[in-house]
Design an enzyme around this catalytic site. Structure first.
Site, PDB file in Angstrom:
ATOM      1  N   CYS A  52       0.818  -1.218   0.000  1.00  0.00           N
ATOM      2  CA  CYS A  52       0.000   0.000   0.000  1.00  0.00           C
ATOM      3  C   CYS A  52       0.849   1.265   0.000  1.00  0.00           C
ATOM      4  CB  CYS A  52      -0.939   0.007   1.197  1.00  0.00           C
ATOM      5  SG  CYS A  52      -1.922  -1.488   1.305  1.00  0.00           S
ATOM      6  N   HIS A  99      -9.287   3.735  -1.200  1.00  0.00           N
ATOM      7  CA  HIS A  99      -7.914   3.254  -1.089  1.00  0.00           C
ATOM      8  C   HIS A  99      -7.563   2.302  -2.233  1.00  0.00           C
ATOM      9  CE1 HIS A  99      -4.166   2.030   0.549  1.00  0.00           C
ATOM     10  NE2 HIS A  99      -4.572   1.102   1.385  1.00  0.00           N
TER      11      HIS A  99
HETATM   12  N1  COA Z   1     -16.844   1.725   4.551  1.00  0.00           N
HETATM   13  C1  COA Z   1     -18.143   2.024   4.380  1.00  0.00           C
HETATM   14  N2  COA Z   1     -18.973   1.367   3.548  1.00  0.00           N
HETATM   15  C2  COA Z   1     -18.448   0.359   2.857  1.00  0.00           C
HETATM   16  C3  COA Z   1     -17.086  -0.025   2.974  1.00  0.00           C
HETATM   17  C4  COA Z   1     -16.292   0.693   3.863  1.00  0.00           C
HETATM   18  N3  COA Z   1     -15.001   0.385   4.042  1.00  0.00           N
HETATM   19  N4  COA Z   1     -16.854  -1.072   2.162  1.00  0.00           N
HETATM   20  C5  COA Z   1     -18.018  -1.331   1.528  1.00  0.00           C
HETATM   21  N5  COA Z   1     -18.972  -0.484   1.957  1.00  0.00           N
HETATM   22  C6  COA Z   1     -20.395  -0.479   1.586  1.00  0.00           C
HETATM   23  C7  COA Z   1     -20.592  -0.579   0.100  1.00  0.00           C
HETATM   24  O1  COA Z   1     -20.690   0.714  -0.487  1.00  0.00           O
HETATM   25  C8  COA Z   1     -21.912  -1.317   0.026  1.00  0.00           C
HETATM   26  O2  COA Z   1     -22.949  -0.407   0.261  1.00  0.00           O
HETATM   27  P1  COA Z   1     -24.370  -0.570  -0.509  1.00  0.00           P
HETATM   28  O3  COA Z   1     -24.885  -1.924  -0.089  1.00  0.00           O
HETATM   29  O4  COA Z   1     -25.160   0.601   0.006  1.00  0.00           O
HETATM   30  O5  COA Z   1     -24.029  -0.496  -1.960  1.00  0.00           O
HETATM   31  C9  COA Z   1     -21.872  -2.253   1.203  1.00  0.00           C
HETATM   32  O6  COA Z   1     -20.949  -1.637   2.140  1.00  0.00           O
HETATM   33  C10 COA Z   1     -21.384  -3.644   0.882  1.00  0.00           C
HETATM   34  O7  COA Z   1     -20.227  -3.510   0.063  1.00  0.00           O
HETATM   35  P2  COA Z   1     -19.318  -4.719  -0.328  1.00  0.00           P
HETATM   36  O8  COA Z   1     -18.420  -4.276  -1.442  1.00  0.00           O
HETATM   37  O9  COA Z   1     -20.143  -5.963  -0.528  1.00  0.00           O
HETATM   38  O10 COA Z   1     -18.439  -4.879   1.000  1.00  0.00           O
HETATM   39  P3  COA Z   1     -17.606  -6.135   1.387  1.00  0.00           P
HETATM   40  O11 COA Z   1     -18.252  -6.774   2.559  1.00  0.00           O
HETATM   41  O12 COA Z   1     -17.327  -6.955   0.172  1.00  0.00           O
HETATM   42  O13 COA Z   1     -16.214  -5.476   1.855  1.00  0.00           O
HETATM   43  C11 COA Z   1     -14.683  -4.944   3.601  1.00  0.00           C
HETATM   44  C12 COA Z   1     -16.103  -4.765   3.052  1.00  0.00           C
HETATM   45  C13 COA Z   1     -14.555  -4.170   4.901  1.00  0.00           C
HETATM   46  C14 COA Z   1     -14.403  -6.426   3.886  1.00  0.00           C
HETATM   47  C15 COA Z   1     -13.671  -4.444   2.554  1.00  0.00           C
HETATM   48  O14 COA Z   1     -13.974  -3.115   2.237  1.00  0.00           O
HETATM   49  C16 COA Z   1     -12.242  -4.524   3.044  1.00  0.00           C
HETATM   50  O15 COA Z   1     -11.627  -5.587   3.049  1.00  0.00           O
HETATM   51  N6  COA Z   1     -11.640  -3.383   3.434  1.00  0.00           N
HETATM   52  C17 COA Z   1     -10.256  -3.333   3.883  1.00  0.00           C
HETATM   53  C18 COA Z   1      -9.345  -3.118   2.697  1.00  0.00           C
HETATM   54  C19 COA Z   1      -7.911  -3.278   3.081  1.00  0.00           C
HETATM   55  O16 COA Z   1      -7.522  -4.129   3.884  1.00  0.00           O
HETATM   56  N7  COA Z   1      -7.046  -2.467   2.478  1.00  0.00           N
HETATM   57  C20 COA Z   1      -5.631  -2.507   2.682  1.00  0.00           C
HETATM   58  C21 COA Z   1      -5.284  -1.917   3.974  1.00  0.00           C
HETATM   59  S1  COA Z   1      -3.531  -1.656   4.172  1.00  0.00           S
END
Ligand code: COA
Length: 387
Positions: free
Chosen positions: A88, A337
């Site tokens: 990242c 991100h």
């Molecule tokens: N914050 C707020 N809302 C979020 C979100 C977040 N981080 N991620 C997704 N959403 C929302 C989407 O917009 C969607 O909304 P909607 O239903 O109104 O359209 C809903 O949540 C579901 O989205 P989806 O894409 O199915 O989420 P997910 O469950 O597949 O993924 C996480 C959610 C948290 C698991 C994923 O965002 C993640 O892994 N984040 C961390 C990324 C990471 O580790 N980056 C590197 C760090 S160094």
């Protein structure tokens, strides 16, 4: 004698789920915006550095440097085009390579960019690709995901009572407020503490709104020797410090899991290089991949004493108009991100702020800092920019 370096142009795509465009076109769009902003033509570019973490996993494309140069219309000029990878922190590191190239005198007009297209695969694949930034043998294979690793840090901080759950949530509330004022942000809605506390649990104690999202996006900047910057722009932004530090790849090998020593070192070296102190910084873009990461960064970089970042956040000191605005762009949390692009977006945000072009999220600033983290802190890249 090293040359002084300046940022002369910036460009970002919007961040989000961008089904309508391809990996290569994302970068070309950001690059074109940066060149236009700098008033530089493709003919004048000496080289390109591209931050990218994992195009191989996300879009099954490697050899990203040459691909980008080709689709930017530069194949027949045969300029160097180099992919830079540090998970990242790839974007921050691409910027640092460009700065080093220009400072050394080897190259003059250089594009540093970052790009990631993460939403073409489902979340499980993205989460697994991201887990490759941790120690695959000793962390990921044992089931630790990135949210899981940062959840351990959050648990330790909540347990030692140096942080409250509400203060952690306030980081997300503040970053969504800022993101709502940033036209490129993935999430542009303001939220409340309850939104965070009522969102679904991802890795206890971190909830959905404690996490940065999965994002498509690209960002690019043009750098040049300061002595030539005014050929192109009336508002060059100087690079006052560029530092990088590394640490153990695995979180469990750190002396204290709540302190990212690479952040401490990169920050300390940057302040020494620029002959500045934390109190001289007017705004900072930190790597808030999770709300807890922003708390750690504020303390690691020396903006407050250990254990004080939660209170600082609760008191509004890190908000727009506070003593030290943190993540005016909305941060990774609300702006999004796209991992390889994030470090370059941070440079774009600080540059826009220093040029007075940040619109509804503008703060009063002459000196800004960026802090870009790879993994749980095995690589950290810090820059200080000033006008
Ligand atoms: N914050 C707020 N809302 C979020 C979100 C977040 N981080 N991620 C997704 N959403 C929302 C989407 O917009 C969607 O909304 P909607 O239903 O109104 O359209 C809903 O949540 C579901 O989205 P989806 O894409 O199915 O989420 P997910 O469950 O597949 O993924 C996480 C959610 C948290 C698991 C994923 O965002 C993640 O892994 N984040 C961390 C990324 C990471 O580790 N980056 C590197 C760090 S160094």
């Amino acid at each position: 004698m090293m040359r002084d370096v300046a940022v002369i142009g910036i460009g970002c795509t919007t961040f989000g789920e961008k089904w309508e465009t391809s990996f290569r076109n994302l970068f070309v769009e950001a690059g074109a915006l940066a060149l236009e902003d700098a008033g530089v033509t493709g003919e004048e570019i000496d080289s390109i550095y591209v931050g990218n973490m994992s195009a191989g996993r996300f879009v099954e494309q490697e050899h990203v440097g040459a691909l980008i140069a080709d689709y930017a219309g530069l194949a027949t000029r045969h300029i160097p085009a180099t992919r830079v990878e540090a998970a990242c922190a790839s974007g921050g590191l691409a910027f640092r390579q460009a700065v080093i190239a220009v400072a050394s005198g080897i190259e003059d007009i250089v594009v540093a960019g970052g790009v990631e297209k993460m939403t073409d695969v489902d979340t499980g694949v993205s989460v697994d690709a991201l887990a490759g930034a941790a120690d695959r043998e000793w962390e990921s294979f044992a089931g630790a995901t990135f949210p899981g690793l940062y959840a351990m840090i959050a648990t330790a901080r909540l347990h030692d009572r140096s942080l409250t759950r509400g203060q952690l949530a306030q980081v997300a509330v503040k970053n969504h407020y800022n993101g709502a004022r940033n036209p490129i942000a993935q999430f542009r809605q303001e939220i409340s503490i309850e939104t965070v506390l009522n969102s679904s649990l991802v890795a206890d104690p971190l909830r959905l709104f404690d996490c940065s999202p999965i994002t498509d996006g690209a960002a690019a900047v043009v750098v040049a020797p300061l002595e030539r910057a005014r050929e192109f722009t009336d508002s060059p932004v100087r690079v006052l410090a560029s530092t990088q530090a590394s640490d153990t790849i695995a979180l469990h090998d750190r002396r204290d899991i709540c302190i990212l020593d690479a952040s401490v070192e990169a920050g300390r070296r940057a302040f020494a290089q620029a002959r500045l102190e934390p109190k001289d910084i007017d705004l900072v873009e930190v790597h808030d991949c999770f709300t807890i990461a922003e708390i750690c960064a504020i303390e690691d970089l020396g903006f407050c004493a250990r254990g004080e970042a939660g209170r600082l956040t609760e008191d509004g000191a890190t908000a727009l108009g506070g003593d030290i605005p943190v993540n005016t762009s909305g941060g990774l949390k609300a702006c999004g991100h796209p991992v390889g692009a994030t470090g370059i977006k941070q440079i774009c945000e600080v540059t826009a702020q220093l040029r007075g072009e940040a619109g509804g999220r503008q703060v009063d600033a002459e000196i800004g800092m960026t802090h870009n983290v790879g993994g749980t802190g095995a690589t950290v890249v810090v820059h200080i920019l000033g006008v």
